[in-house]
Structure formats: C-alpha cells, structure tokens
Design an enzyme around this catalytic site. Structure first.
Site, PDB file in Angstrom:
ATOM      1  CB  THR A 222      -0.902   0.019   1.256  1.00 37.80           C
ATOM      2  OG1 THR A 222      -1.439   1.328   1.435  1.00 37.80           O
ATOM      3  CG2 THR A 222      -0.123  -0.324   2.520  1.00 37.80           C
TER       4      THR A 222
ATOM      5  CE1 TYR B 157      -4.019  -1.946   5.150  1.00 40.86           C
ATOM      6  CE2 TYR B 157      -3.385   0.218   4.331  1.00 40.86           C
ATOM      7  CZ  TYR B 157      -3.772  -1.085   4.097  1.00 40.86           C
ATOM      8  OH  TYR B 157      -3.904  -1.534   2.801  1.00 40.86           O
TER       9      TYR B 157
HETATM   10  N1  LIG Z   1      -8.806  -0.867  -1.325  1.00 43.92           N
HETATM   11  C1  LIG Z   1      -7.714  -0.117  -1.391  1.00 43.92           C
HETATM   12  O1  LIG Z   1      -7.775   1.078  -1.724  1.00 43.92           O
HETATM   13  C2  LIG Z   1      -6.363  -0.734  -1.084  1.00 43.92           C
HETATM   14  C3  LIG Z   1      -5.236   0.098  -1.233  1.00 43.92           C
HETATM   15  C4  LIG Z   1      -3.984  -0.424  -0.924  1.00 43.92           C
HETATM   16  C5  LIG Z   1      -3.830  -1.749  -0.563  1.00 43.92           C
HETATM   17  N2  LIG Z   1      -4.926  -2.538  -0.444  1.00 43.92           N
HETATM   18  C6  LIG Z   1      -4.715  -3.935  -0.092  1.00 43.92           C
HETATM   19  O2  LIG Z   1      -5.359  -4.764  -1.051  1.00 43.92           O
HETATM   20  C7  LIG Z   1      -5.772  -5.987  -0.449  1.00 43.92           C
HETATM   21  C8  LIG Z   1      -7.235  -6.233  -0.759  1.00 43.92           C
HETATM   22  O3  LIG Z   1      -8.001  -5.157  -0.227  1.00 43.92           O
HETATM   23  P1  LIG Z   1      -9.565  -4.986  -0.560  1.00 43.92           P
HETATM   24  O4  LIG Z   1      -9.813  -3.526  -0.690  1.00 43.92           O
HETATM   25  O5  LIG Z   1      -9.939  -5.893  -1.658  1.00 43.92           O
HETATM   26  O6  LIG Z   1     -10.198  -5.448   0.822  1.00 43.92           O
HETATM   27  P2  LIG Z   1     -11.316  -6.554   1.122  1.00 43.92           P
HETATM   28  O7  LIG Z   1     -11.599  -6.446   2.577  1.00 43.92           O
HETATM   29  O8  LIG Z   1     -12.443  -6.446   0.179  1.00 43.92           O
HETATM   30  O9  LIG Z   1     -10.545  -7.914   0.820  1.00 43.92           O
HETATM   31  C9  LIG Z   1      -9.800  -8.627   1.774  1.00 43.92           C
HETATM   32  C10 LIG Z   1     -10.189 -10.095   1.644  1.00 43.92           C
HETATM   33  O10 LIG Z   1      -9.387 -10.868   2.548  1.00 43.92           O
HETATM   34  C11 LIG Z   1     -10.222 -11.725   3.310  1.00 43.92           C
HETATM   35  N3  LIG Z   1      -9.520 -11.939   4.590  1.00 43.92           N
HETATM   36  C12 LIG Z   1      -9.202 -10.998   5.508  1.00 43.92           C
HETATM   37  N4  LIG Z   1      -8.527 -11.574   6.520  1.00 43.92           N
HETATM   38  C13 LIG Z   1      -8.414 -12.895   6.211  1.00 43.92           C
HETATM   39  C14 LIG Z   1      -7.819 -14.000   6.872  1.00 43.92           C
HETATM   40  N5  LIG Z   1      -7.225 -13.884   8.071  1.00 43.92           N
HETATM   41  N6  LIG Z   1      -7.881 -15.227   6.288  1.00 43.92           N
HETATM   42  C15 LIG Z   1      -8.502 -15.381   5.079  1.00 43.92           C
HETATM   43  N7  LIG Z   1      -9.079 -14.372   4.414  1.00 43.92           N
HETATM   44  C16 LIG Z   1      -9.034 -13.132   4.980  1.00 43.92           C
HETATM   45  C17 LIG Z   1     -11.546 -10.999   3.433  1.00 43.92           C
HETATM   46  O11 LIG Z   1     -12.645 -11.837   3.695  1.00 43.92           O
HETATM   47  C18 LIG Z   1     -11.644 -10.355   2.040  1.00 43.92           C
HETATM   48  O12 LIG Z   1     -12.238 -11.234   1.121  1.00 43.92           O
HETATM   49  C19 LIG Z   1      -5.457  -5.845   1.032  1.00 43.92           C
HETATM   50  O13 LIG Z   1      -4.237  -6.509   1.304  1.00 43.92           O
HETATM   51  C20 LIG Z   1      -5.311  -4.347   1.221  1.00 43.92           C
HETATM   52  O14 LIG Z   1      -4.475  -4.043   2.305  1.00 43.92           O
HETATM   53  C21 LIG Z   1      -6.189  -2.061  -0.690  1.00 43.92           C
HETATM   54  O1  LIG Z   2     -15.870   9.988   4.450  1.00 45.95           O
HETATM   55  C1  LIG Z   2     -14.715  10.291   4.075  1.00 45.95           C
HETATM   56  C2  LIG Z   2     -13.766   9.314   3.674  1.00 45.95           C
HETATM   57  C3  LIG Z   2     -12.497   9.724   3.318  1.00 45.95           C
HETATM   58  N1  LIG Z   2     -12.163  11.041   3.319  1.00 45.95           N
HETATM   59  C4  LIG Z   2     -10.815  11.451   2.873  1.00 45.95           C
HETATM   60  O2  LIG Z   2     -10.621  10.925   1.574  1.00 45.95           O
HETATM   61  C5  LIG Z   2      -9.266  10.561   1.367  1.00 45.95           C
HETATM   62  C6  LIG Z   2      -9.216   9.081   0.977  1.00 45.95           C
HETATM   63  O3  LIG Z   2      -9.656   8.311   2.091  1.00 45.95           O
HETATM   64  P1  LIG Z   2     -10.110   6.773   1.947  1.00 45.95           P
HETATM   65  O4  LIG Z   2     -10.920   6.608   0.723  1.00 45.95           O
HETATM   66  O5  LIG Z   2     -10.694   6.344   3.254  1.00 45.95           O
HETATM   67  O6  LIG Z   2      -8.730   6.032   1.667  1.00 45.95           O
HETATM   68  P2  LIG Z   2      -7.351   6.055   2.464  1.00 45.95           P
HETATM   69  O7  LIG Z   2      -7.552   6.291   3.923  1.00 45.95           O
HETATM   70  O8  LIG Z   2      -6.423   6.980   1.726  1.00 45.95           O
HETATM   71  O9  LIG Z   2      -6.864   4.526   2.329  1.00 45.95           O
HETATM   72  C7  LIG Z   2      -7.074   3.755   1.143  1.00 45.95           C
HETATM   73  O10 LIG Z   2      -5.946   3.919   0.328  1.00 45.95           O
HETATM   74  C8  LIG Z   2      -4.728   3.420   0.896  1.00 45.95           C
HETATM   75  C9  LIG Z   2      -3.617   3.658  -0.124  1.00 45.95           C
HETATM   76  O11 LIG Z   2      -3.381   5.030  -0.296  1.00 45.95           O
HETATM   77  C10 LIG Z   2      -4.917   1.945   1.172  1.00 45.95           C
HETATM   78  O12 LIG Z   2      -3.759   1.377   1.676  1.00 45.95           O
HETATM   79  C11 LIG Z   2      -6.075   1.673   2.102  1.00 45.95           C
HETATM   80  O13 LIG Z   2      -6.252   0.247   2.241  1.00 45.95           O
HETATM   81  C12 LIG Z   2      -7.307   2.284   1.522  1.00 45.95           C
HETATM   82  O14 LIG Z   2      -8.374   2.172   2.469  1.00 45.95           O
HETATM   83  C13 LIG Z   2      -8.545  10.872   2.666  1.00 45.95           C
HETATM   84  O15 LIG Z   2      -7.967  12.155   2.546  1.00 45.95           O
HETATM   85  C14 LIG Z   2      -9.670  10.907   3.702  1.00 45.95           C
HETATM   86  O16 LIG Z   2      -9.415  11.745   4.803  1.00 45.95           O
HETATM   87  C15 LIG Z   2     -13.077  12.008   3.707  1.00 45.95           C
HETATM   88  O17 LIG Z   2     -12.759  13.200   3.722  1.00 45.95           O
HETATM   89  N2  LIG Z   2     -14.327  11.606   4.071  1.00 45.95           N
END
Ligand SMILES: NC(=O)c1ccc[n+]([C@@H]2O[C@H](COP(=O)([O-])OP(=O)(O)OC[C@H]3O[C@@H](n4cnc5c(N)ncnc54)[C@H](O)[C@@H]3O)[C@@H](O)[C@H]2O)c1
Ligand SMILES: O=c1ccn([C@@H]2O[C@H](COP(=O)(O)OP(=O)(O)O[C@H]3O[C@H](CO)[C@@H](O)[C@H](O)[C@H]3O)[C@@H](O)[C@H]2O)c(=O)[nH]1
Length: 328
Positions: free
Chosen positions: A119, A143
């Site tokens: 991330t 995180y």
């Molecule tokens: N969504 C974002 O913006 C974002 C950004 C950066 C990194 N990531 C990373 O991407 C990956 C996927 O994120 P996502 O947004 O799809 O989240 P998500 O919560 O939709 O997916 C996570 C999945 O992992 C499973 N899981 C969690 N803990 C587990 C465990 N102990 N054993 C087995 N399964 C488990 C959950 O059931 C879920 O299906 C994560 O590693 C997250 O940290 C997400």
């Molecule tokens: O109700 C809301 C939600 C978010 N934000 C702002 O919007 C931006 C984005 O926030 P959010 O969408 O919650 O994402 P992040 O906290 O930046 O984190 C996401 O993006 C990261 C990578 O940059 C990942 O690692 C995380 O898993 C993923 O949740 C930030 O400035 C927040 O403060 C608001 O102002 N109001």
C-alpha cells in the site's frame, strides 16, 4: 492460455475478486483461500473457493498439500486506515503475523513466487510527490506499519532463498468491473468514493470532509485514485513477469496524478446528478495530506498499460455498482 495453479488469498474480496476474474479469463487455474470476513463467495467468478483463515495454519497447510501451486497472490488483510488506529493489534495479527504463516507454507511446499498487496500507506506523509519506490518508507498509521512489516519479511525471505516476489504498492483503489458482475460489496468500507456514491443514492445523509486545513491547494487530502480493473491487470502482468523469471521488484500502482477530497466529491455529484450535503469536519487520525504515485517503474518493468486513467470513468463504474447493490 496457462494451466498453472494460482493461490489467491483474499480472492473473495473487492480487489482479489477482480483479479480472480481476470486470471480465469486468462486461463489460469485458481484456488481462492478466504475467511469471507469482508469478502463474499458470490464474488468468486472462477476457480475453487476454500473457506479458511490464514490464522488457521493447519487449514492453510491442507490447502497447500492438496494443490501444487505455482504462485501465490496475497490479498487477504484488514484494510482500513482509521480502523487500524483503533485496533492496531488486530492489524498486526492479520496483516503481519498471518503473512508470516503464509510464507511458512510457501517454504514448506516449495512455492517460490509471490505477488503481495502492499500500500501507499507505507510512505506515510511523503516529503515529495509523486513518491517513488526508492523513497524510504515511513508509515504514520498501524495499517501502513503492518504492511511494511510484511514487505520486510517477504524481502528477507527472498534474500535468503530462491523466493521471488513482486510487491505492489497500491494507491487508492476505486471503481468496479465495467460489466457490473462484481464490485466493492463491503457495506462497512469507508472509502471516500464509495461513501460519496452512497450519499448520492440517499443511503447516507451526507459526506464529511476529514480536514480542510491540510497543506494542499484546496486544504483537503490528495490521493491517486486507480481503477480496480487497471490494478487487477497489473497483477496479471506481475504474475507473467515472475513466471518469465523476472527478479524481485517493489512497484507503485497508481496513475501519477492526484485529486483532492473536494474534487472527488464534486465528480460523484457530477456523475450522479445529485447535490448531496457535504460538511467540513476534523482531520481523521492517521491520514496523510498528499500521496501520489511515481508510476514510471511499473510501466517500464511490467509493461503495464492502464485503460481507465480517468476519475470520471472510475466514479461512473463505482456509482453504477452502488446502484446495482441497492437492488441485490
Ligand atoms: N482498497 C484499497 O484502496 C487498497 C489500497 C492499498 C492496498 N490494499 C490492499 O489490497 C488488499 C485487498 O483489499 P480490498 O480492498 O480488496 O479489501 P477486502 O476487505 O475487500 O478484501 C480482503 C479479503 O481478505 C479476506 N480476509 C481478511 N482476513 C483474512 C484471513 N485472516 N484469512 C482469510 N481471508 C481473509 C476478506 O474476507 C476479504 O475477502 C489488502 O491486502 C489491502 O491491504 C487495498
Ligand atoms: O468519508 C470520508 C472518507 C475519506 N475522506 C478522505 O478521503 C481521502 C481518501 O480516504 P479513503 O478513501 O478512506 O482512503 P485512504 O484512507 O487513503 O486509504 C485507502 O488507500 C490506501 C492507499 O493510499 C490503502 O492502503 C487503504 O487500504 C485504503 O483504504 C482521505 O484524505 C480521507 O481523509 C473524507 O474526507 N471523508
């Protein structure tokens, strides 16, 4: 077409399910290992779903023993920055300790290739934007630290063995499958674009801006929003790269340009045609001000060609998906 078997941890989740779909379309055999804590079984459109927890090492070993995996794609994690501030030990357990469990299994069964979901949160509040992979990580929330610890374990294991990896540092992932088969199901997700779409649909009364006094042009946080389809494609590229013998890499996954919270909300209003109420509130603990990816490296190393580098396209699919979820 390929017949290699790929283990996808967290493949029932938001990003993992998009990657599983693209893997299936590319002809890979897929086994998803997921405890369905935030993921949903119906999002797994290809392959086999093994319901299990990464903490359950015996169940994980059984899954490795029953299959001969070529590569592991490791998505399973706890993912929300503000939640990690409140429950840090749960994040270190699920993200760091459980990654160690997975690496132990890889070692025991001779699986030597991994793509890891890291991330932008490992960078904390970068001194310079766009931030490049050579910047020393300095996470500012549990995180980000829990993910950086996983990166270190993966790197150290790689240095000590023949294990090769691609660590993908995702920036802010949003949007949904353009054909609307899958998207972000988790109604507890707190991501800005998702909650704004919910507000546009009347599922929540308003959206709060978490801080309008950041050192950014409009005072609100700036992020690099990447479409989930482009991110999923980067995983297929990373997998092919490892299978072709590529050396271990750490790569940013973002487009290289940022949008403020105000700009993202304005785009949701434009796409939805709804002027939902927006309030300015306090900063959220653990939030950096400005994080945008330097994205040259992933384009060069993996030959990654994003197709949806456009905030409007991202928001359009996110909004369509939220509409669909209302009817499910
Ligand atoms: N969504 C974002 O913006 C974002 C950004 C950066 C990194 N990531 C990373 O991407 C990956 C996927 O994120 P996502 O947004 O799809 O989240 P998500 O919560 O939709 O997916 C996570 C999945 O992992 C499973 N899981 C969690 N803990 C587990 C465990 N102990 N054993 C087995 N399964 C488990 C959950 O059931 C879920 O299906 C994560 O590693 C997250 O940290 C997400
Ligand atoms: O109700 C809301 C939600 C978010 N934000 C702002 O919007 C931006 C984005 O926030 P959010 O969408 O919650 O994402 P992040 O906290 O930046 O984190 C996401 O993006 C990261 C990578 O940059 C990942 O690692 C995380 O898993 C993923 O949740 C930030 O400035 C927040 O403060 C608001 O102002 N109001």
């Amino acid at each position: 077409m390929s017949t290699q078997k790929i283990l996808v941890t967290g493949g029932a989740g938001y990003i993992g399910s998009h990657v599983v779909r693209q893997l299936g379309e590319a002809g890979y055999e897929v086994v998803v290992y997921d405890n369905c804590s935030t993921g949903v079984p119906s999002a797994v459109l290809y392959g086999e779903l093994a319901i299990g927890d990464l903490a359950d090492i015996e169940s994980l070993y059984r899954t490795f023993a029953q299959n001969q995996f070529d590569t592991v794609l490791h998505f399973a994690a706890s993912t929300l920055v503000p939640d990690s501030v409140v429950r840090p030990l749960d994040y270190y357990t699920n993200n760091s300790r459980n990654t160690l469990n997975l690496l132990r299994c890889c070692q025991a069964f001779g699986v030597n290739q991994l793509v890891f979901s890291s991330t932008a949160a490992v960078y904390g509040n970068p001194q310079e934007n766009p931030v490049s992979e050579s910047t020393t990580p300095l996470p500012i929330n549990p995180y980000g630290r829990s993910k950086l610890m996983s990166e270190w374990m993966i790197r150290d294991y790689g240095l000590a063995s023949g294990f090769r990896y691609v660590i993908l540092r995702y920036f802010n992932v949003a949007g949904a499958d353009p054909q609307m088969r899958i998207g972000q199901y988790n109604s507890k997700a707190t991501h800005l674009i998702k909650v704004s779409c919910e507000a546009a649909l009347g599922l929540r009364s308003s959206v709060s801006i978490f801080g309008s006094d950041f050192p950014t042009p409009d005072g609100t946080g700036i992020r690099d929003y990447i479409h989930v389809e482009d991110l999923a494609a980067a995983h297929i590229d990373a997998l092919r790269y490892l299978q072709a013998g590529g050396k271990s890499e750490v790569l940013n996954c973002g487009y290289g340009r940022g949008y403020s919270v105000r700009e993202a909300i304005a785009m949701v209003k434009e796409v939805s045609g709804v002027d939902f109420p927006v309030f300015e509130g306090e900063r959220r603990v653990g939030d950096p001000a400005w994080v945008v990816a330097a994205s040259e490296r992933i384009r060069k190393v993996l030959g990654w060609h994003p197709r949806y580098d456009n905030l409007k396209a991202i928001v359009e699919t996110a909004f369509e998906w939220e509409k669909k979820l209302c009817k499910l």
